[in-house]
Design a protein around this motif. Structure first.
Motif, PDB file in Angstrom:
ATOM      1  N   VAL A  65      14.971  22.997  37.396  1.00 45.56           N
ATOM      2  CA  VAL A  65      15.195  22.743  38.821  1.00 45.56           C
ATOM      3  C   VAL A  65      13.905  22.961  39.609  1.00 45.56           C
ATOM      4  CG1 VAL A  65      16.509  23.387  40.865  1.00 45.56           C
ATOM      5  CG2 VAL A  65      17.626  23.427  38.619  1.00 45.56           C
ATOM      6  N   LEU A  66      13.195  24.056  39.295  1.00 44.37           N
ATOM      7  CA  LEU A  66      11.971  24.397  40.023  1.00 44.37           C
ATOM      8  C   LEU A  66      10.719  23.842  39.349  1.00 44.37           C
ATOM      9  CD1 LEU A  66      12.696  28.125  40.937  1.00 44.37           C
ATOM     10  CD2 LEU A  66      13.102  26.088  42.308  1.00 44.37           C
ATOM     11  N   LEU A  67      10.809  23.590  38.059  1.00 44.76           N
ATOM     12  CA  LEU A  67       9.708  22.998  37.303  1.00 44.76           C
ATOM     13  C   LEU A  67      10.245  21.755  36.603  1.00 44.76           C
ATOM     14  CD1 LEU A  67       8.130  26.171  35.642  1.00 44.76           C
ATOM     15  CD2 LEU A  67       7.116  24.803  37.471  1.00 44.76           C
ATOM     16  N   PRO A  68      10.325  20.640  37.306  1.00 49.03           N
ATOM     17  CA  PRO A  68      10.918  19.433  36.716  1.00 49.03           C
ATOM     18  C   PRO A  68      10.236  19.038  35.408  1.00 49.03           C
ATOM     19  CG  PRO A  68      10.566  19.147  39.077  1.00 49.03           C
ATOM     20  CD  PRO A  68       9.894  20.425  38.697  1.00 49.03           C
ATOM     21  N   ILE A  69      11.007  18.503  34.486  1.00 54.21           N
ATOM     22  CA  ILE A  69      10.458  18.076  33.209  1.00 54.21           C
ATOM     23  C   ILE A  69       9.311  17.095  33.427  1.00 54.21           C
ATOM     24  CG2 ILE A  69      10.985  16.836  31.073  1.00 54.21           C
ATOM     25  CD1 ILE A  69      13.831  17.949  31.266  1.00 54.21           C
ATOM     26  N   ARG A  70       9.471  16.221  34.388  1.00 56.68           N
ATOM     27  CA  ARG A  70       8.417  15.277  34.769  1.00 56.68           C
ATOM     28  C   ARG A  70       8.312  15.281  36.286  1.00 56.68           C
ATOM     29  NH1 ARG A  70       9.647   9.393  33.041  1.00 56.68           N
ATOM     30  NH2 ARG A  70      11.084   9.568  34.785  1.00 56.68           N
ATOM     31  N   LYS A  89      15.868  18.929  50.645  1.00 53.92           N
ATOM     32  CA  LYS A  89      16.881  19.981  50.556  1.00 53.92           C
ATOM     33  C   LYS A  89      16.391  21.133  49.688  1.00 53.92           C
ATOM     34  CE  LYS A  89      21.430  17.872  51.307  1.00 53.92           C
ATOM     35  NZ  LYS A  89      22.758  17.644  50.687  1.00 53.92           N
ATOM     36  N   ALA A  90      16.785  22.328  50.054  1.00 57.21           N
ATOM     37  CA  ALA A  90      16.505  23.493  49.228  1.00 57.21           C
ATOM     38  C   ALA A  90      17.468  23.501  48.036  1.00 57.21           C
ATOM     39  CB  ALA A  90      16.673  24.762  50.055  1.00 57.21           C
ATOM     40  N   ALA A  91      17.216  24.394  47.092  1.00 57.79           N
ATOM     41  CA  ALA A  91      18.076  24.514  45.914  1.00 57.79           C
ATOM     42  C   ALA A  91      18.815  25.848  45.951  1.00 57.79           C
ATOM     43  CB  ALA A  91      17.257  24.409  44.640  1.00 57.79           C
ATOM     44  N   LEU A  92      20.100  25.795  45.628  1.00 58.09           N
ATOM     45  CA  LEU A  92      20.911  26.989  45.460  1.00 58.09           C
ATOM     46  C   LEU A  92      21.301  27.016  43.986  1.00 58.09           C
ATOM     47  CD1 LEU A  92      22.417  29.383  46.875  1.00 58.09           C
ATOM     48  CD2 LEU A  92      24.396  27.866  47.042  1.00 58.09           C
ATOM     49  N   ILE A  93      20.835  28.042  43.264  1.00 58.89           N
ATOM     50  CA  ILE A  93      20.945  28.048  41.809  1.00 58.89           C
ATOM     51  C   ILE A  93      21.796  29.218  41.339  1.00 58.89           C
ATOM     52  CG2 ILE A  93      19.655  28.023  39.646  1.00 58.89           C
ATOM     53  CD1 ILE A  93      17.189  27.155  41.284  1.00 58.89           C
ATOM     54  N   PHE A  94      22.801  28.928  40.526  1.00 62.24           N
ATOM     55  CA  PHE A  94      23.633  29.958  39.903  1.00 62.24           C
ATOM     56  C   PHE A  94      23.025  30.285  38.533  1.00 62.24           C
ATOM     57  CE2 PHE A  94      26.328  28.118  43.054  1.00 62.24           C
ATOM     58  CZ  PHE A  94      27.264  29.094  43.421  1.00 62.24           C
ATOM     59  N   LEU A  95      22.719  31.545  38.290  1.00 62.22           N
ATOM     60  CA  LEU A  95      22.093  31.918  37.021  1.00 62.22           C
ATOM     61  C   LEU A  95      22.469  33.336  36.611  1.00 62.22           C
ATOM     62  CD1 LEU A  95      19.992  33.632  38.716  1.00 62.22           C
ATOM     63  CD2 LEU A  95      18.347  31.838  38.230  1.00 62.22           C
ATOM     64  N   GLU A 116      -2.210  29.903  43.836  1.00 64.45           N
ATOM     65  CA  GLU A 116      -0.833  29.503  44.120  1.00 64.45           C
ATOM     66  C   GLU A 116      -0.693  28.025  43.833  1.00 64.45           C
ATOM     67  OE1 GLU A 116       0.215  30.532  48.118  1.00 64.45           O
ATOM     68  OE2 GLU A 116       0.687  32.609  47.602  1.00 64.45           O
ATOM     69  N   ASP A 117       0.242  27.688  42.967  1.00 67.05           N
ATOM     70  CA  ASP A 117       0.512  26.287  42.673  1.00 67.05           C
ATOM     71  C   ASP A 117       1.376  25.721  43.810  1.00 67.05           C
ATOM     72  OD1 ASP A 117       2.326  24.065  41.541  1.00 67.05           O
ATOM     73  OD2 ASP A 117       0.813  24.269  39.985  1.00 67.05           O
ATOM     74  N   ILE A 118       0.800  24.817  44.584  1.00 62.37           N
ATOM     75  CA  ILE A 118       1.487  24.345  45.792  1.00 62.37           C
ATOM     76  C   ILE A 118       2.753  23.556  45.464  1.00 62.37           C
ATOM     77  CG2 ILE A 118      -0.597  24.356  47.191  1.00 62.37           C
ATOM     78  CD1 ILE A 118      -0.750  21.309  46.795  1.00 62.37           C
ATOM     79  N   TYR A 119       2.778  22.882  44.342  1.00 59.33           N
ATOM     80  CA  TYR A 119       3.938  22.063  43.991  1.00 59.33           C
ATOM     81  C   TYR A 119       5.126  22.955  43.632  1.00 59.33           C
ATOM     82  CZ  TYR A 119       0.273  18.577  43.819  1.00 59.33           C
ATOM     83  OH  TYR A 119      -0.792  17.778  44.146  1.00 59.33           O
ATOM     84  N   TYR A 120       4.846  24.008  42.876  1.00 57.55           N
ATOM     85  CA  TYR A 120       5.901  24.973  42.555  1.00 57.55           C
ATOM     86  C   TYR A 120       6.313  25.746  43.802  1.00 57.55           C
ATOM     87  CZ  TYR A 120       8.120  29.180  40.636  1.00 57.55           C
ATOM     88  OH  TYR A 120       8.984  30.205  40.374  1.00 57.55           O
ATOM     89  N   LEU A 123       8.905  24.179  46.197  1.00 56.06           N
ATOM     90  CA  LEU A 123      10.291  24.220  45.727  1.00 56.06           C
ATOM     91  C   LEU A 123      10.816  25.651  45.700  1.00 56.06           C
ATOM     92  CD1 LEU A 123      10.055  21.687  42.747  1.00 56.06           C
ATOM     93  CD2 LEU A 123      11.154  21.304  44.957  1.00 56.06           C
ATOM     94  N   ARG A 124       9.968  26.566  45.287  1.00 56.03           N
ATOM     95  CA  ARG A 124      10.375  27.963  45.095  1.00 56.03           C
ATOM     96  C   ARG A 124      10.712  28.657  46.410  1.00 56.03           C
ATOM     97  NH1 ARG A 124      12.010  32.354  45.059  1.00 56.03           N
ATOM     98  NH2 ARG A 124      11.386  34.144  43.778  1.00 56.03           N
ATOM     99  N   GLU A 125       9.919  28.415  47.446  1.00 55.25           N
ATOM    100  CA  GLU A 125      10.110  29.175  48.677  1.00 55.25           C
ATOM    101  C   GLU A 125      11.397  28.802  49.409  1.00 55.25           C
ATOM    102  OE1 GLU A 125       6.636  28.483  50.967  1.00 55.25           O
ATOM    103  OE2 GLU A 125       7.064  26.375  51.386  1.00 55.25           O
TER     104      GLU A 125
END
Length: 335
Positions: A65-70, A89-95, A116-120, A123-125
């Motif tokens: 979700v945060l590090l897409p395969i591609r 949209k932000a992500a809401l993740i159940f884990l 800081e990796d801007i692409y990650y 999504l992360r923030e």
């Protein structure tokens, strides 16, 4: 203090949250397993709580979700570069707890490792995390020995029992949604595994001279360098870059970040054709010592979180937990 609400109201809450978040959880993908008549549990978008698989371990972790395969990083032409847009949209993740601990490791590498990796980061923030408890250990898990069976870094906790859900909300923005649907306050305590059937022992005297042990030769014969162990691992983050040129304009295209693996052929190939770790046993040695030795030297805790997915997925039945447990004898061998 938490809340008790029926599943109908929980689904109302999820629908409300879906206006702001894409909601991801482990779910059963029917007919998408190894064979056409088998299922697989992976992360996917959900709309209702009934879609969440609480009783089986997901074969893949939340990390895709945060590090897409591609992932497309930017587009280019002869004289221009345009950064790719990030999902609005932000992500809401159940884990589960192991994956919540794995997030800390990925944050280390992408946000606290000297850059800081801007692409990650983008999504992360915006992501929020809902903890799913584990009432008992799954097969192959060894999270207790790795110290990742518990966490308090989640934004919310969810437990479903019968027709009711029990939630503990730590994030104020999520609290508003759930508090409007129920007034029944209850004490909610997360379920954490206290014991695994699988045990691992990382020697206290582990040193780099274990690299000279004969134990690694076994994996030169057994490993087929498929990389599946890395792809399902929630803390593996190796990738390659690919420049894709469009057929209708050979001078325009896009740069993509694509998952890769320290175990696969070609990963360490350098300019001129030189390559490190051609031997598969050397690759296994590199992975194992990175997971349970040098990462801890830098960050103070092991990279491996003991989820056991690598043991589950290996087509050659190589057990990472068994590999860890061979290190004690290996250290005796190289004294």
């Amino acid at each position: 203090m938490g809340y008790k609400l029926n599943l109908e109201n929980l689904n109302i809450a999820l629908k409300e949250l879906s206006k702001e978040y894409r909601i991801f959880a482990p779910k059963v993908l029917s007919g998408e397993g190894t064979f056409s008549d088998t299922d697989i549990v992976r992360y996917g978008e959900i709309e209702t709580v009934q879609e969440i698989e609480f009783n089986k371990k997901s074969q893949f972790s939340y990390k895709e979700v945060l590090l897409p395969i591609r992932q497309t990083l930017f587009f280019f032409t002869e004289d221009q570069i345009k950064e790719a847009e990030v999902e609005e949209k932000a992500a809401l993740i159940f884990l589960r707890s192991c994956d919540m601990n794995a997030l800390k490791r990925i944050d280390d590498m992408y946000l606290r490792n000297g850059f800081e990796d801007i692409y990650y980061k983008k999504l992360r923030e915006k992501a929020k995390f809902v903890l799913i408890g584990c009432e008992e250990s799954f097969d192959s898990c060894f999270c207790v020995n790795m110290g990742t069976n518990k966490t308090d870094e989640h934004d919310a906790y969810l437990k479903v029992s019968g027709n009711y859900a029990f939630v503990d909300i730590k994030d104020s923005s999520l609290l508003e949604v759930f508090a409007s649907l129920t007034k029944e306050e209850v004490e909610v305590t997360p379920d954490f595994v206290e014991e695994n059937e699988v045990k691992v022992n990382i020697p206290e005297n582990l040193e780099l001279k274990v690299m000279n042990s004969k134990m690694w030769a076994e994996y030169s014969e057994r490993c087929i360098a498929c990389g599946r162990c890395n792809f399902v691992c929630p803390t593996c983050t190796c990738f390659n870059m690919q420049d894709i040129f469009y057929k209708d304009n050979k001078k325009a295209g896009e740069r993509r970040r694509v998952w890769s693996s320290c175990q696969v052929d070609g990963y360490t190939v350098m300019a001129g054709g030189h390559s490190f770790r051609n031997d598969k046993g050397q690759r296994m040695r590199y992975k194992v010592l990175h997971k349970v030795y040098d990462y801890k030297k830098r960050w103070g805790y092991n990279m491996c979180v003991g989820c056991g997915r690598c043991d589950d997925i290996c087509p050659e039945y190589i057990s990472f937990s068994n590999c860890i447990n061979k290190l004690e004898d290996a250290m005796e061998e190289v004294k």
